[in-house]
Design an enzyme around this catalytic site. Structure first.
Site, PDB file in Angstrom:
ATOM      1  N   LYS A  78      78.220  40.172  76.289  1.00 19.90           N
ATOM      2  CA  LYS A  78      79.390  39.836  76.659  1.00 19.90           C
ATOM      3  C   LYS A  78      80.005  40.203  78.232  1.00 19.90           C
ATOM      4  O   LYS A  78      79.517  41.359  78.268  1.00 19.90           O
ATOM      5  CB  LYS A  78      80.738  40.091  75.706  1.00 19.90           C
ATOM      6  CG  LYS A  78      82.006  39.445  75.726  1.00 19.90           C
ATOM      7  CD  LYS A  78      82.936  39.932  74.702  1.00 19.90           C
ATOM      8  CE  LYS A  78      84.197  39.187  74.929  1.00 19.90           C
ATOM      9  NZ  LYS A  78      85.278  39.692  73.818  1.00 19.90           N
ATOM     10  N   SER A 171      87.760  35.517  71.688  1.00 18.11           N
ATOM     11  CA  SER A 171      87.387  35.528  73.000  1.00 18.11           C
ATOM     12  C   SER A 171      85.874  35.337  73.278  1.00 18.11           C
ATOM     13  O   SER A 171      85.427  35.075  74.297  1.00 18.11           O
ATOM     14  CB  SER A 171      88.066  36.488  73.811  1.00 18.11           C
ATOM     15  OG  SER A 171      87.434  37.850  73.346  1.00 18.11           O
ATOM     16  N   SER A 195      88.509  38.655  68.273  1.00 20.48           N
ATOM     17  CA  SER A 195      87.640  37.983  69.054  1.00 20.48           C
ATOM     18  C   SER A 195      86.330  37.963  68.540  1.00 20.48           C
ATOM     19  O   SER A 195      85.170  37.552  69.318  1.00 20.48           O
ATOM     20  CB  SER A 195      87.869  38.714  70.408  1.00 20.48           C
ATOM     21  OG  SER A 195      88.909  37.811  71.044  1.00 20.48           O
TER      22      SER A 195
HETATM   23  N1  GLN Z   1      92.907  35.906  70.354  1.00 15.39           N
HETATM   24  C1  GLN Z   1      93.543  37.354  70.590  1.00 15.39           C
HETATM   25  C2  GLN Z   1      94.360  37.090  71.866  1.00 15.39           C
HETATM   26  O1  GLN Z   1      93.961  36.321  72.830  1.00 15.39           O
HETATM   27  C3  GLN Z   1      92.357  38.232  70.427  1.00 15.39           C
HETATM   28  C4  GLN Z   1      91.670  38.353  71.546  1.00 15.39           C
HETATM   29  C5  GLN Z   1      90.917  39.393  71.231  1.00 15.39           C
HETATM   30  O2  GLN Z   1      90.393  39.964  70.323  1.00 15.39           O
HETATM   31  N2  GLN Z   1      90.131  39.991  72.338  1.00 15.39           N
HETATM   32  O3  GLN Z   1      94.767  38.179  72.180  1.00 15.39           O
END
Ligand code: GLN
Length: 506
Positions: A78, A171, A195
């Site tokens: 990532k 994400s 995410s």
């Molecule tokens: N979807 C969540 C957010 O937008 C979690 C994102 C994540 O876990 N990095 O904050």
């Protein structure tokens, strides 16, 4: 023989150790798969020369009998992880051109164990999002076709703006898509509110967010430091167990990283659930949840029962406050963490009249809309007039959420079973113009786990009516990832590994 990039990570490892295949040929097969899949948008930086150099070094170590546990296994990383000399921008414009002079601890651990880096994976900007649509590099297309779409239609959309194709979740959308498309054997991901687990559920892959403190956060671009955790996405529960063992471990460079031995997680695969107690929280039956998610959950309960576990109803009464509290705590920490991007130290700089003007122009140009929204919310909830009303209250709720889980575990529950997401994957563009809260609702089942610092795994458990993957989540006691691997394997065995989509993008 199966095409090399169709092997699971464990199969590839065994074939390498048995000298049936070389690291170089395995890597070459994956490099070619990555090249043929560019229209998906999963990789935003490819590092084929480095991959082949690493593979060659692996082959030399294999020949001299010094193979590590991940020797010669090609992985994707990532874009959130600092990789020395390679693209590291958390898919933000503000980090333009940033190539760190150091390596994140998690990736260093993977290379130490012999793994090979194929390149950097797309993600939501600074890991803020649930669909991989906030990336500066554009969205990722899920390898899963929307219902009734032909391969030709999908190929045309993928080479255009990708509208109508499905999101891979976010994400860690690049990680999940790359793993589901068999572009890499596994990938690093990160999870602040879901995410790892949500994109795994959307793509029919497995993802585990370990306990807070299990993996070092050193060299991970920070979003919300008290919630962020590293973890793997792979195609099987076993593959995740193998990867997590290498990624985890104490690191003096991160004071929140615990000094505890890392178990050999693969040994948990196949461990019986006889006599184990699985909690079913009634508050996770949320309003508007589709009946197919409900049916999936019931199926999961049967899987657990059939494996000899005892099912107990539990209550996590503060669940309903988790999402609003998360969307105060996470932006608050983000607004502080992202203050470092000022055009001086790294990445983008937009010149201005004076230094304050330069800061403002740089941040205005460098951050996308979702990141700006989070910074504004964060600055607001931390401001003198509103700190007590929002931030302090959210932290209190966080404590209550943690206590809910402690109460369940104290009563003898070994793990908690819930759906991973309230729906299957949606279309690219479908939720971006709507109220941002629509998108935030995706995290309803996952954020509680980060708020409490617990481990959580998402495992594919079936397909929706439209033939799209659906996942179940298991939540464990602190540092008991082993039970999650054992119970996750039960789901994988009972549901059968999902048949991943044919490679329409090639
Ligand atoms: N979807 C969540 C957010 O937008 C979690 C994102 C994540 O876990 N990095 O904050």
């Amino acid at each position: 023989m199966t095409e090399l990039n169709e092997l699971t990570l464990a199969q590839a490892r065994d074939a390498i150790h048995a000298k049936k295949i070389s690291a170089t040929e395995l890597t070459q097969a994956h490099i070619e798969a990555v090249e043929r899949a560019r229209s998906l948008g999963a990789f935003i930086a490819e590092t084929p020369e480095q991959a082949l150099d690493m593979a060659k070094a692996s082959d030399a170590r294999i020949a001299s009998g010094q193979a590590g546990p991940l020797e010669g296994l090609p992985l994707g990383v990532k874009d959130l992880y600092a990789t020395k000399g390679a693209h590291t921008q958390a898919c933000s414009h503000i980090l333009d051109g940033f190539k760190p002079v150091y390596e994140s601890t998690v990736t260093a651990n993977l290379w130490r164990d012999g793994a090979v880096m194929l390149g950097k994976l797309n993600m939501d900007e600074f890991a803020m999002g649930s669909s991989n649509e906030t990336s500066y590099y554009g969205p990722v297309a899920s390898p899963w076709l929307p219902p009734d779409w032909s391969a030709d239609q999908a190929r045309a959309a993928a080479s255009g703006d990708k509208k109508g194709l499905l999101v891979p979740g976010g994400s860690s959308g690049g990680s999940a898509a790359a793993v589901a498309a068999r572009l890499c054997l596994g990938a690093t991901a990160s999870d602040t509110g879901g995410s790892i687990r949500q994109p795994a559920a959307f793509t029919g892959t497995v993802g585990i967010k370990p306990t807070y403190g299990r993996c070092s956060r050193f060299g991970m671009v920070a979003f919300a430091s008290s919630l962020d955790q590293a973890g793997p996405i792979a195609r099987t529960v076993r593959d995740c167990a193998i990867l997590l063992r290498s990624m985890a471990g104490h690191d003096a460079k991160d004071t929140t990283c615990v000094d505890m031995p890392v178990p050999d997680y693969e040994k948990s695969i196949g461990v019986s659930l006889k006599g184990r107690r699985i909690g079913i929280p009634k508050e996770y039956r949320v309003n508007g949840m589709s009946d197919e998610i409900d049916a999936l959950w019931l199926k999961g309960i049967d899987f657990m029962r059939d494996a000899g576990a005892e099912i107990v109803d539990i209550s996590l009464p503060h669940t309903k406050y988790a999402l609003p509290a998360y969307y105060i705590v996470a932006p608050a920490e983000a607004s502080s963490n992202l203050a470092r991007y000022d055009g001086v130290r790294y990445g983008l700089r937009v010149e201005g009249r004076d230094i304050a003007d330069m800061y403002e122009r740089t941040r205005e140009k460098g951050f996308g809309a979702e990141v700006r929204r989070r910074i504004l919310i964060g600055a607001y909830v931390l401001s003198a007039g509103y700190y007590d009303a929002y931030y302090v209250r959210a932290q209190k709720i966080r404590t209550l959420i943690r206590r809910d889980f402690e109460t369940a575990f104290d009563a003898g529950v070994d793990a908690i079973l819930t759906p991973a997401t309230p729906s299957p994957a949606f279309g690219i563009g479908e939720k971006t113009n709507a109220d941002p809260v629509e998108m935030y609702l995706n995290d309803i089942f996952t954020v509680t786990v980060n708020m409490a610092g617990l481990p959580g795994i998402a495992v594919p458990a079936g397909l929706s009516r439209d033939g799209l993957p659906l996942g179940l989540q298991l939540i464990g006691r602190p540092f008991d990832e082993e039970t999650l691997f054992a119970a996750g394997q039960v789901i994988e065995d009972a549901a059968g590994r999902v048949q991943l989509p044919t490679r329409w993008w090639e």
